[in-house]
Motif scaffolding. Structure first.
Motif, PDB file in Angstrom:
ATOM      1  N   ALA B  68     -10.124  20.588   2.420  1.00 28.89           N
ATOM      2  CA  ALA B  68     -10.160  20.914   3.997  1.00 28.89           C
ATOM      3  C   ALA B  68     -10.805  22.229   3.961  1.00 28.89           C
ATOM      4  N   SER B  72      -9.763  25.237   8.889  1.00 29.95           N
ATOM      5  CA  SER B  72      -8.824  24.397   9.310  1.00 29.95           C
ATOM      6  C   SER B  72      -7.478  24.610   8.869  1.00 29.95           C
ATOM      7  N   ALA B  75      -5.846  27.340  10.633  1.00 30.54           N
ATOM      8  CA  ALA B  75      -5.429  26.780  11.976  1.00 30.54           C
ATOM      9  C   ALA B  75      -4.226  26.284  11.927  1.00 30.54           C
ATOM     10  N   THR B  76      -3.975  25.573  10.943  1.00 33.94           N
ATOM     11  CA  THR B  76      -3.012  24.550  10.794  1.00 33.94           C
ATOM     12  C   THR B  76      -1.830  25.277  10.481  1.00 33.94           C
TER      13      THR B  76
END
Lengths: 109, 268
Positions: B68, B72, B75-76
């Protein structure tokens, strides 16, 4: 994946974790808290603990496990009962772990 | 000068022990997974030093392993850790007299488990700042030690189940919850928190079951007449964080709360 890139990602993760941990405490350290919010936050610990306990004891891979073979449920009841009777901390924790370990050893034959 | 607590409080290590016993095996599991996902031992350990958030780290290494993008993953992590906003705000009345640097240090090590412990003990004891910080340090040291051991041991995963170690953290939650049931509003919040969390975990919002369940439960419980602090006498069993603090109620409206001086090494 390159280890330097992973390290930079970790730095970003650290920031994304630290800001939500720090901002509210710093914000309310220097100004009064509205009464309604104070009343709400006063019952946050039992609400969170109820949620955490339910999740860790009654859920197994997302499925509700309210059956007599739920070992954690029995151990949590014993732990909670001992904590209530003795007002102890570590003793009830150890008793719960002993019940879990003992039951597994016994049931495994 | 630091004052001795009026009621004797167990040592920081004793109080941190359930967290330590829970963090060692879970940290170990994280370390194993991190190395399998492609992190070097140094990065695997550094994440436990810099991030120190169990579920976010496990999700993070899984995403990194799957390739990933960094943004991302970050942010997760942010979304997964938003529940700490609630913890930080709930503990803030206990930290109001602290120097900012100490608040910054304390909040860095705020996890589900340290929050649960501090939320209870800061209500029941005259707070020993040294113990508060030491508990956090023990917790993170255990997490880092477990992570490094797991990263170094790689695929060699011993089974922790025969020792009942996987019950250490649930047991601590059970003990702390028992101590929180000090009145009807608290009991209602606990029951609703458990029920709503279980209900939400059967929906697509399952990753936020603890956060959403606790917020809804605390919101409902705080709107009941039982939550009103000492309004009309009555049972008055509910202890609100910060209420027992000497001088806090009288001077609480002021913008500059006094330093409580309860802790050692308060700078100058």
């Amino acid at each position: 994946m390159d280890q330097t890139e992973i390290f930079l990602t970790i730095l970003g993760m650290a920031l994304a974790t630290y800001l939500p941990r720090l901002a509210p405490a710093l914000f309310f350290a220097s100004r009064p808290m509205p009464e309604a919010l104070r009343r709400f936050l006063a019952v946050v610990p039992p609400a969170v603990l109820g949620a955490l306990l339910a999740q860790s004891v009654l859920l197994e891979r997302g499925q509700l496990k309210l059956t007599p073979d739920n070992l954690f449920l029995w151990a949590a009841l014993l732990t909670g009962f001992l904590a209530w009777r003795t007002r102890g901390f570590f003793g009830p924790v150890l008793a719960g772990m002993a019940l879990v370990a003992g039951a597994r050893a016994f049931l495994a034959g | 000068m630091p004052q001795a607590p009026t009621r004797s409080e167990p040592s920081a290590f004793t109080q941190a022990l359930p967290i330590v016993m829970g963090y060692l095996p879970v940290g170990f599991a994280y370390g194993v997974l991190a190395v399998k996902a492609g992190l070097g031992v140094a990065n695997a350990g550094l994440m436990s030093v810099l991030v120190f958030a169990g579920s976010a780290q496990l999700i993070g290494v899984e995403m990194l392993g799957a390739g990933a993008p960094a943004l991302s993953v970050i942010a997760t992590t942010f979304v997964v850790n938003l529940r700490h906003v609630l913890f930080s705000a709930a503990l803030s009345p206990h930290l109001s007299g602290w120097p900012r640097a100490r608040i910054a240090r304390f909040c860095f090590q705020l996890t589900d488990e340290t929050f649960a412990l501090h939320a209870t003990r800061l209500n029941n004891h005259q707070q020993s700042t040294a113990k508060t910080l030491a508990i956090n340090a023990f917790a993170q040291l255990a997490w880092i030690a477990g992570s490094l051991a797991g990263a170094l041991a790689g695929g060699l995963v011993p089974d922790v189940r025969p020792l009942g170690l996987d019950f250490a953290l649930p047991a601590m939650f059970a003990v702390l919850l028992t101590g929180q049931l000090a009145g009807r509003a608290h009991a209602l919040a606990a029951v609703l928190g458990a029920g709503l969390c279980l209900a939400i975990s059967r929906t697509p919002a399952a990753p936020y079951a603890v956060l959403a369940g606790a917020v809804a439960a605390a919101g409902i419980a705080s709107l009941t007449p039982w939550a009103a602090p000492r309004s009309g006498g009555g049972r008055g069993g509910d202890q609100a964080p910060g209420v027992p603090g000497p001088g806090r109620d009288q001077t609480g409206a002021g913008p500059e709360p006094d330093r409580d001086g309860a802790g050692p090494a308060s700078g100058r």
